[in-house]
Design an enzyme around this catalytic site. Structure first.
Site, PDB file in Angstrom:
ATOM      1  N   SER A  60       0.853  -1.192   0.000  1.00  0.00           N
ATOM      2  CA  SER A  60       0.000   0.000   0.000  1.00  0.00           C
ATOM      3  C   SER A  60       0.888   1.241   0.000  1.00  0.00           C
ATOM      4  O   SER A  60       2.111   1.166   0.113  1.00  0.00           O
ATOM      5  CB  SER A  60      -0.907  -0.012   1.226  1.00  0.00           C
ATOM      6  N   HIS A 223       9.199   3.265  -3.407  1.00  0.00           N
ATOM      7  CA  HIS A 223       9.179   2.836  -2.014  1.00  0.00           C
ATOM      8  C   HIS A 223       9.894   3.824  -1.102  1.00  0.00           C
ATOM      9  O   HIS A 223      10.446   3.443  -0.071  1.00  0.00           O
ATOM     10  CB  HIS A 223       9.778   1.435  -1.872  1.00  0.00           C
ATOM     11  N   GLY A 560      -1.234  44.431  -0.938  1.00  0.00           N
ATOM     12  CA  GLY A 560      -1.779  45.360  -1.923  1.00  0.00           C
ATOM     13  C   GLY A 560      -1.680  46.805  -1.469  1.00  0.00           C
ATOM     14  O   GLY A 560      -1.371  47.707  -2.265  1.00  0.00           O
TER      15      GLY A 560
END
Length: 579
Positions: A60, A223, A560
């Site tokens: 898995s 792996h 900004g």
């Protein structure tokens, strides 16, 4: 060296993560069946299909491999081991035995060339044969980086090509011998190589190895292991060329050959990067006169969250190439397969977009400037643009806590485009210049910032278009029109922690000092702009992207607002020195 911290992961526990993952897969796709005691996923069946069963599996942590490719036209079943660990023999044998009940045509088992898989799958296959089950194995070993090993290369994402080809052959009714022979042929004409930019980590553990910021691992596996060499990072084009050159050499490809391509996301690579690499693959192969018949991209065989990718090429021979394309294009409902009908089509050149230039007006509008005024106006725009270019890093840093960290970069793009315009563009009519700047902001900035600057400049342009002179009151009216447009469409007001706070505070000071001498007016306007930008540090964001972020991330000036103070102060300093 201090130990690295454990990597954060959204799991319930290290012990349950594999089983929880499989439960989640069948929760999402309930027509699949989970055999929880054996960590096996199969297609639900209630009668003999008389087909060949296609089976695979492995450790898995490689999701969607292999269970995500269970579905009609691909795998009939998959066995999941622990994280990066082969499943035990008993679980593999269970899958083969169970699927034999519903697929009397026999079974073909596809496995990667890893010691654990060869041993555990091999023993299960031999036991199945003893029990009278017709079964064949295919060991995939297409990795270029490890191809010189005594046991051959590792099995990487090329296994997924086998899932699709064998699954489609089974669906079409081909027998076990034909499928097995074809699968072996595919393995001989397939090669994979990849790179890793950032390692993964096992659940409950820190990263498995370290990579310097300017390096990448060439030949990384799946792996969590490092590659065969550390090399300097490069552009997408450079990395693609390095990988494809080695793959093409390994397969002995030549001009005129056809290939199918798989681009495997190792887990943590953005779709943006994957798409860029796909384009580079196509371009590189075209330069080599090799035709990519299909490009299949996405998460195929991953390595948890590893930032990297694999490129796999499958040579399409004259004898079997057309069949393999037919099989790749065959229908499947396996959730992990990303190939669709949109993957198939003749290559055509991209058409150029219609060039509709709206950056300049068809006729001059509003009052004009004298030669000396034009000189000042051009100088103001020049110093403002230069100041913003130099402030890229600062603005990105300010934006990183409450935005996406690109405010400085987008404003720099706008500024550079303005500076390019100033090299030859006219500044005689302020209305036209402001309109051009509005279009540049829209084209070169994009996003929210581009929209705000474009709207504000367009409104200022319209204000000038109806003016009768260029005196100071006209500039003030244009300024106020700019702010009204930003409020109307952007939704921000003074006090909301946006660029409007700097614009508004400076505008108030400007109006209050209209009767002062020009230098005093300019200096006090500059001081107010600075105060307006600094004040945003303690404001609660109520508009813009920052309003979506917890206040604890906002301890400095709004990016900004600071940008407006920067270009405004640059203009003021320039004018004070010139008048």
């Amino acid at each position: 060296m201090s130990a690295q911290p454990v990597t954060k992961k959204l799991i319930n526990s290290v012990e349950s993560c594999v089983d929880d993952n499989l439960r989640g897969l069948v929760a999402t796709y309930p027509k699949l069946r989970l055999h929880p005691k054996h960590r096996v996923i199969t297609i639900r069946s209630d009668k003999d299909s008389e087909r060949v069963a296609v089976i695979s599996g492995g450790g898995s942590g490689h999701e969607p491999f292999a269970a995500g490719f269970v579905g009609s036209g691909m795998l009939d079943g998959a066995i999941a081991g622990g994280i990066f660990a082969s499943p035990p023999t008993g679980h593999v044998l269970y899958a083969i035995t169970h699927l034999h009940k519903y697929n009397s045509g026999g079974s073909i088992v596809i496995l990667g060339n890893y010691t654990g898989d060869r041993l555990n799958f091999g023993k299960a296959i031999e036991k199945a044969k003893i029990a009278g089950i017709k079964v064949r194995e295919v060991i995939v070993s297409e990795d270029v980086a490890s191809s010189q090993n005594k046991t051959g290369g590792r099995g990487l994402c090329g296994e997924v090509f086998l899932f699709k080809l064998c699954g489609a052959m089974s669906a079409k009714g081909y027998d076990l011998d034909f499928i097995h022979k074809s699968a072996q042929d595919v393995c001989k004409h397939m090669a994979t190589l990849g790179v890793c930019l950032k390692p993964c980590s096992l659940p409950g553990q820190p990263p498995l190895f370290e990579i310097k910021q300017d390096e990448m691992e060439l030949g990384a596996g799946v792996h969590g292991e490092a590659g065969i060499a550390k090399v300097k990072t490069g552009t997408a084009r450079e990395v693609t060329a390095v990988l494809l050159e080695k793959i093409i050499t390994h397969l002995k490809l030549a001009a005129g050959d056809r290939v199918a391509v798989m681009l495997n996301n190792l887990g943590g690579t953005s779709v943006l990067e994957v798409n860029i690499i796909c384009a580079e693959i196509k371009d590189y192969l075209k330069r080599k006169s090799i035709k990519p018949e299909r490009i299949i991209a996405g998460h195929m065989k991953t390595s948890l969250e590893m930032h990297g990718l694999h490129i796999c090429l499958l040579k399409l021979s004259k004898e079997s190439g057309d069949l393999y394309l037919e099989l790749l294009d065959a229908d499947t409902d396996a959730p992990g397969w990303t190939g669709t009908r949109l993957s198939v089509g003749e290559e055509v050149e991209d058409l150029e977009d219609d060039d509709e230039d709206s950056s300049t007006r068809k006729a001059s509008a509003g009052p004009s400037l004298s030669a000396s005024q034009q000189h000042l106006f051009r100088g103001c725009l020049q110093v403002a643009g230069e100041a913003l270019v130099k402030s890229e890093t600062l603005l990105n840093k300010l934006d990183s806590g409450c935005g996406d960290g690109d405010c400085g970069t987008t404003i720099k793009q706008f500024s550079q485009a303005v500076l390019d315009y100033l090299k030859e563009g006219s500044v005689e009519y302020p209305s036209n210049v402001l309109w051009v700047l509005s279009e540049i902001a829209e084209k070169h900035m994009g996003g929210t910032s581009g929209g705000i600057y474009s709207l504000g400049l367009a409104a200022a342009s319209q204000s000038f278009a109806s003016a009768k002179s260029t005196d100071i009151s006209v500039w003030l009216a244009a300024w106020e029109s700019c702010m009204r447009a930003i409020t109307k469409y952007g939704g921000a007001e003074p006090g909301d922690r946006t660029m409007l706070d700097t614009l508004h505070t400076a505008c108030v000071a400007f109006k209050q000092n209209l009767n002062s001498d020009l230098k005093t007016l300019l200096r006090r306007t500059g001081e107010a702009a600075e105060a307006g930008a600094k004040a945003t540090a303690s404001m609660v964001a109520r508009a813009g992207r920052a309003s979506y972020v917890a206040s604890g991330y906002m301890t400095e000036d709004d990016a900004g607002a600071r940008a407006v103070a920067i270009w405004m102060q640059a203009i003021i300093d320039f004018l004070v020195n010139k008048i």
